[in-house]
Design a protein around this motif. Structure first.
Motif, PDB file in Angstrom:
ATOM      1  N   LEU A  35       0.849  -1.191   0.000  1.00 21.31           N
ATOM      2  CA  LEU A  35       0.000   0.000   0.000  1.00 21.31           C
ATOM      3  C   LEU A  35       0.880   1.235   0.000  1.00 21.31           C
ATOM      4  CD1 LEU A  35      -2.824   1.314   0.233  1.00 21.31           C
ATOM      5  CD2 LEU A  35      -2.581   1.163   2.722  1.00 21.31           C
ATOM      6  N   ILE A  36       0.710   2.087  -0.987  1.00 23.90           N
ATOM      7  CA  ILE A  36       1.524   3.297  -1.127  1.00 23.90           C
ATOM      8  C   ILE A  36       0.619   4.508  -1.027  1.00 23.90           C
ATOM      9  CG2 ILE A  36       3.023   4.602  -2.687  1.00 23.90           C
ATOM     10  CD1 ILE A  36       3.856   1.846  -3.847  1.00 23.90           C
ATOM     11  N   ILE A  37       0.996   5.437  -0.156  1.00 21.86           N
ATOM     12  CA  ILE A  37       0.244   6.680   0.020  1.00 21.86           C
ATOM     13  C   ILE A  37       1.083   7.818  -0.542  1.00 21.86           C
ATOM     14  CG2 ILE A  37      -0.900   8.206   1.664  1.00 21.86           C
ATOM     15  CD1 ILE A  37      -0.987   5.798   3.607  1.00 21.86           C
ATOM     16  N   ALA A  38       0.607   8.430  -1.610  1.00 23.44           N
ATOM     17  CA  ALA A  38       1.323   9.539  -2.246  1.00 23.44           C
ATOM     18  C   ALA A  38       0.609  10.838  -1.893  1.00 23.44           C
ATOM     19  CB  ALA A  38       1.353   9.344  -3.763  1.00 23.44           C
ATOM     20  N   ASP A  39       1.278  11.662  -1.087  1.00 23.70           N
ATOM     21  CA  ASP A  39       0.669  12.894  -0.583  1.00 23.70           C
ATOM     22  C   ASP A  39       1.095  14.081  -1.447  1.00 23.70           C
ATOM     23  OD1 ASP A  39      -0.566  14.825   0.900  1.00 23.70           O
ATOM     24  OD2 ASP A  39       0.574  14.495   2.738  1.00 23.70           O
ATOM     25  N   GLU A  40       0.206  14.548  -2.290  1.00 25.26           N
ATOM     26  CA  GLU A  40       0.455  15.691  -3.170  1.00 25.26           C
ATOM     27  C   GLU A  40       1.787  15.537  -3.912  1.00 25.26           C
ATOM     28  OE1 GLU A  40      -1.639  17.897  -3.901  1.00 25.26           O
ATOM     29  OE2 GLU A  40      -3.034  18.180  -2.254  1.00 25.26           O
ATOM     30  N   PRO A  41       1.935  14.529  -4.763  1.00 22.50           N
ATOM     31  CA  PRO A  41       3.244  14.266  -5.372  1.00 22.50           C
ATOM     32  C   PRO A  41       3.595  15.121  -6.583  1.00 22.50           C
ATOM     33  CG  PRO A  41       1.654  12.639  -6.114  1.00 22.50           C
ATOM     34  CD  PRO A  41       0.933  13.510  -5.123  1.00 22.50           C
ATOM     35  N   THR A  42       2.671  15.960  -7.085  1.00 24.45           N
ATOM     36  CA  THR A  42       2.950  16.655  -8.353  1.00 24.45           C
ATOM     37  C   THR A  42       2.986  18.181  -8.316  1.00 24.45           C
ATOM     38  OG1 THR A  42       0.590  16.545  -8.955  1.00 24.45           O
ATOM     39  CG2 THR A  42       2.016  14.742  -9.715  1.00 24.45           C
ATOM     40  N   PRO A  43       2.607  18.889  -7.236  1.00 20.40           N
ATOM     41  CA  PRO A  43       2.644  20.349  -7.280  1.00 20.40           C
ATOM     42  C   PRO A  43       4.034  20.892  -7.613  1.00 20.40           C
ATOM     43  CG  PRO A  43       1.391  19.643  -5.382  1.00 20.40           C
ATOM     44  CD  PRO A  43       2.025  18.412  -5.965  1.00 20.40           C
ATOM     45  N   GLY A  44       4.074  21.918  -8.464  1.00 27.28           N
ATOM     46  CA  GLY A  44       5.330  22.553  -8.812  1.00 27.28           C
ATOM     47  C   GLY A  44       6.080  21.868  -9.934  1.00 27.28           C
ATOM     48  N   LEU A  45       5.577  20.730 -10.395  1.00 28.15           N
ATOM     49  CA  LEU A  45       6.240  20.027 -11.481  1.00 28.15           C
ATOM     50  C   LEU A  45       5.696  20.485 -12.831  1.00 28.15           C
ATOM     51  CD1 LEU A  45       6.315  16.333 -10.172  1.00 28.15           C
ATOM     52  CD2 LEU A  45       8.031  18.114  -9.884  1.00 28.15           C
ATOM     53  N   SER A  46       6.526  20.374 -13.854  1.00 25.39           N
ATOM     54  CA  SER A  46       6.052  20.644 -15.208  1.00 25.39           C
ATOM     55  C   SER A  46       5.031  19.571 -15.577  1.00 25.39           C
ATOM     56  CB  SER A  46       7.211  20.600 -16.202  1.00 25.39           C
ATOM     57  OG  SER A  46       7.722  19.276 -16.306  1.00 25.39           O
ATOM     58  N   LYS A  47       4.235  19.851 -16.596  1.00 23.49           N
ATOM     59  CA  LYS A  47       3.203  18.902 -17.012  1.00 23.49           C
ATOM     60  C   LYS A  47       3.815  17.560 -17.382  1.00 23.49           C
ATOM     61  CE  LYS A  47      -0.592  18.318 -20.305  1.00 23.49           C
ATOM     62  NZ  LYS A  47      -1.348  18.937 -21.441  1.00 23.49           N
ATOM     63  N   GLU A  48       4.937  17.590 -18.076  1.00 25.99           N
ATOM     64  CA  GLU A  48       5.579  16.352 -18.517  1.00 25.99           C
ATOM     65  C   GLU A  48       6.068  15.525 -17.329  1.00 25.99           C
ATOM     66  OE1 GLU A  48       8.923  16.958 -21.044  1.00 25.99           O
ATOM     67  OE2 GLU A  48       9.204  14.832 -21.470  1.00 25.99           O
ATOM     68  N   ILE A  49       6.728  16.182 -16.364  1.00 30.39           N
ATOM     69  CA  ILE A  49       7.248  15.456 -15.204  1.00 30.39           C
ATOM     70  C   ILE A  49       6.105  14.953 -14.331  1.00 30.39           C
ATOM     71  CG2 ILE A  49       8.625  15.668 -13.096  1.00 30.39           C
ATOM     72  CD1 ILE A  49      10.401  17.655 -14.558  1.00 30.39           C
ATOM     73  N   ALA A  50       5.046  15.748 -14.200  1.00 31.93           N
ATOM     74  CA  ALA A  50       3.888  15.329 -13.415  1.00 31.93           C
ATOM     75  C   ALA A  50       3.246  14.084 -14.028  1.00 31.93           C
ATOM     76  CB  ALA A  50       2.870  16.458 -13.325  1.00 31.93           C
ATOM     77  N   GLN A  51       3.121  14.066 -15.344  1.00 28.87           N
ATOM     78  CA  GLN A  51       2.548  12.901 -16.017  1.00 28.87           C
ATOM     79  C   GLN A  51       3.444  11.679 -15.855  1.00 28.87           C
ATOM     80  OE1 GLN A  51       2.049  14.532 -19.959  1.00 28.87           O
ATOM     81  NE2 GLN A  51      -0.086  15.092 -19.590  1.00 28.87           N
ATOM     82  N   THR A  52       4.759  11.888 -15.930  1.00 25.31           N
ATOM     83  CA  THR A  52       5.690  10.776 -15.729  1.00 25.31           C
ATOM     84  C   THR A  52       5.571  10.222 -14.320  1.00 25.31           C
ATOM     85  OG1 THR A  52       7.250  11.699 -17.337  1.00 25.31           O
ATOM     86  CG2 THR A  52       8.114  10.090 -15.773  1.00 25.31           C
ATOM     87  N   THR A  53       5.467  11.121 -13.338  1.00 26.91           N
ATOM     88  CA  THR A  53       5.314  10.695 -11.941  1.00 26.91           C
ATOM     89  C   THR A  53       4.037   9.890 -11.761  1.00 26.91           C
ATOM     90  OG1 THR A  53       6.521  12.648 -11.154  1.00 26.91           O
ATOM     91  CG2 THR A  53       5.124  11.515  -9.559  1.00 26.91           C
ATOM     92  N   MET A  54       2.943  10.379 -12.351  1.00 23.88           N
ATOM     93  CA  MET A  54       1.677   9.656 -12.258  1.00 23.88           C
ATOM     94  C   MET A  54       1.763   8.306 -12.949  1.00 23.88           C
ATOM     95  SD  MET A  54      -0.412  11.277 -10.375  1.00 23.88           S
ATOM     96  CE  MET A  54      -1.859  10.326 -10.813  1.00 23.88           C
ATOM     97  N   GLY A  55       2.530   8.247 -14.026  1.00 22.26           N
ATOM     98  CA  GLY A  55       2.723   6.981 -14.712  1.00 22.26           C
ATOM     99  C   GLY A  55       3.406   5.948 -13.831  1.00 22.26           C
ATOM    100  N   HIS A  56       4.333   6.406 -12.976  1.00 21.36           N
ATOM    101  CA  HIS A  56       4.984   5.498 -12.023  1.00 21.36           C
ATOM    102  C   HIS A  56       3.947   4.883 -11.082  1.00 21.36           C
ATOM    103  CE1 HIS A  56       8.754   6.738 -13.566  1.00 21.36           C
ATOM    104  NE2 HIS A  56       8.925   7.830 -12.841  1.00 21.36           N
ATOM    105  N   PHE A  57       3.034   5.715 -10.566  1.00 21.29           N
ATOM    106  CA  PHE A  57       2.018   5.205  -9.643  1.00 21.29           C
ATOM    107  C   PHE A  57       1.051   4.261 -10.356  1.00 21.29           C
ATOM    108  CE2 PHE A  57       3.017   9.353  -7.472  1.00 21.29           C
ATOM    109  CZ  PHE A  57       3.710   8.770  -6.424  1.00 21.29           C
ATOM    110  N   ARG A  58       0.718   4.582 -11.598  1.00 25.64           N
ATOM    111  CA  ARG A  58      -0.158   3.699 -12.364  1.00 25.64           C
ATOM    112  C   ARG A  58       0.490   2.337 -12.558  1.00 25.64           C
ATOM    113  NH1 ARG A  58      -5.123   3.059 -12.496  1.00 25.64           N
ATOM    114  NH2 ARG A  58      -4.448   0.939 -12.074  1.00 25.64           N
ATOM    115  N   ALA A  59       1.806   2.327 -12.834  1.00 27.40           N
ATOM    116  CA  ALA A  59       2.521   1.066 -13.013  1.00 27.40           C
ATOM    117  C   ALA A  59       2.532   0.258 -11.721  1.00 27.40           C
ATOM    118  CB  ALA A  59       3.945   1.340 -13.494  1.00 27.40           C
ATOM    119  N   LEU A  60       2.689   0.939 -10.577  1.00 26.73           N
ATOM    120  CA  LEU A  60       2.685   0.245  -9.291  1.00 26.73           C
ATOM    121  C   LEU A  60       1.323  -0.392  -9.020  1.00 26.73           C
ATOM    122  CD1 LEU A  60       4.624   2.869  -7.143  1.00 26.73           C
ATOM    123  CD2 LEU A  60       5.453   0.616  -7.845  1.00 26.73           C
TER     124      LEU A  60
END
Length: 312
Positions: free
Chosen positions: A172-197
């Protein structure tokens, strides 16, 4: 990858009628109890991303801390927390925290500024081999392990933070506000990591203000207001349109999204110490009636759940 709706899988985490309060001191050292979360219920399934949305002060991060057992000493927690069907006691939280249940914090500031990030990712139960493997998985060069947090770019910092959570093979992974301040591309990449998990069978709780981004990756959305859950809906319901949603506040969130007209509503979320009787959203709700003076309960409706007597 967009969420595909509710998956037929077992619940990893069940939260039933959770309440969190803090013992505070008023004038003259008078003690009072301030309730910040009340009657909050939500579940997380294996292999899904549950996004938790709501304005600041709605209890999103406090819920994460309650699950992990890291609330301050003046807090009181009531209700039922079940992990894989078993009671999540304080002792169990200590055993699972950082191992089976992991937190991806909000920013690089949570890392020790005086320690190389490789050592921090390894932590207590990791190894150099695991650290190397997880860095490779997230596209981090081996040289990054010798860097200090201030030397990381925004994207690198996010990947390091994700690495600290997954090196232990947390379920179980809890991601607390993981994308504020990131560019759209980096935010999408970060979200892709969580989707893969999640696609690997883990459960992911995504705490976010960016509802628009969450909809592209989450399976379900839990909407919080004033420390309680007002609706749980499949992500596809938000993409279908306002008529597929159930609670007046959820509909207001949908209308406030830029692509839906950016329509604000009057009023503000009440302070925890000044909550109205009955339905917490009633003072701002165009559908309120005398019956709203009684606190509603969560109920199933059209494949989701809602806390509103008027929802149809």
């Amino acid at each position: 990858m967009k969420g595909t709706g509710v998956k037929m899988s077992k619940n990893m985490l069940d939260i039933n009628n959770l309440s969190v309060s803090f013992l505070m001191y008023g004038q003259g050292l008078e003690q009072k109890e301030l309730t910040v979360i009340s009657d909050l219920s939500v579940s997380v399934k294996e292999g899904e991303i549950l996004a938790i949305a709501g304005s600041s002060g709605s209890g999103k991060s406090l819920l994460a801390h309650a699950i992990l057992g890291i609330l301050p000493n003046n807090s009181r927690v009531n209700g039922e927390l079940l992990y894989c069907g078993k009671e999540l006691t304080r002792k169990k939280q200590e055993q699972l925290r950082g191992k089976e249940i992991a937190l991806v914090p909000q920013s690089v500031e949570y890392l020790d500024p005086l320690m190389q990030v490789g050592r921090q990712v390894i932590g207590v139960d990791g190894s150099k081999e695991k650290q190397k493997a997880v860095f490779k998985k997230y596209g981090l060069e081996d040289s990054v392990k010798k860097m200090y947090p201030f030397q990381l770019s925004g994207g690198m910092a996010r990947r390091v933070l994700v690495s600290t959570a997954v090196i232990s093979n947390a379920k179980l992974i809890i991601a607390d506000e993981p994308t504020p301040g990131l560019s759209k591309e980096i935010a999408q990449t970060t979200m892709g990591h969580f989707r893969a998990l999640a696609d690997e069978g883990r459960g992911v709780i995504l705490i976010t203000h960016d509802l628009d981004l969450a909809l592209a990756y989450a399976d379900r959305i839990a909407v919080f207001y004033s420390g309680t859950t007002v609706e749980v809906a499949a992500a596809k319901d938000f993409n279908t349109g306002v008529e597929a949603l159930r609670h007046p506040y959820t509909k207001a969130l949908w209308r406030a999204m830029p692509q839906n007209g950016f329509q604000p509503i009057e009023g503000s979320q009440p302070y925890a110490g000044e909550l109205p009787k009955g339905c917490l959203f009633a003072p701002r709700c165009p559908q309120r009636t005398k019956a709203c003076e009684e606190r509603p309960s969560m109920r199933p409706l059209r494949g989701g759940e809602v806390c509103c007597i008027h929802a149809t």
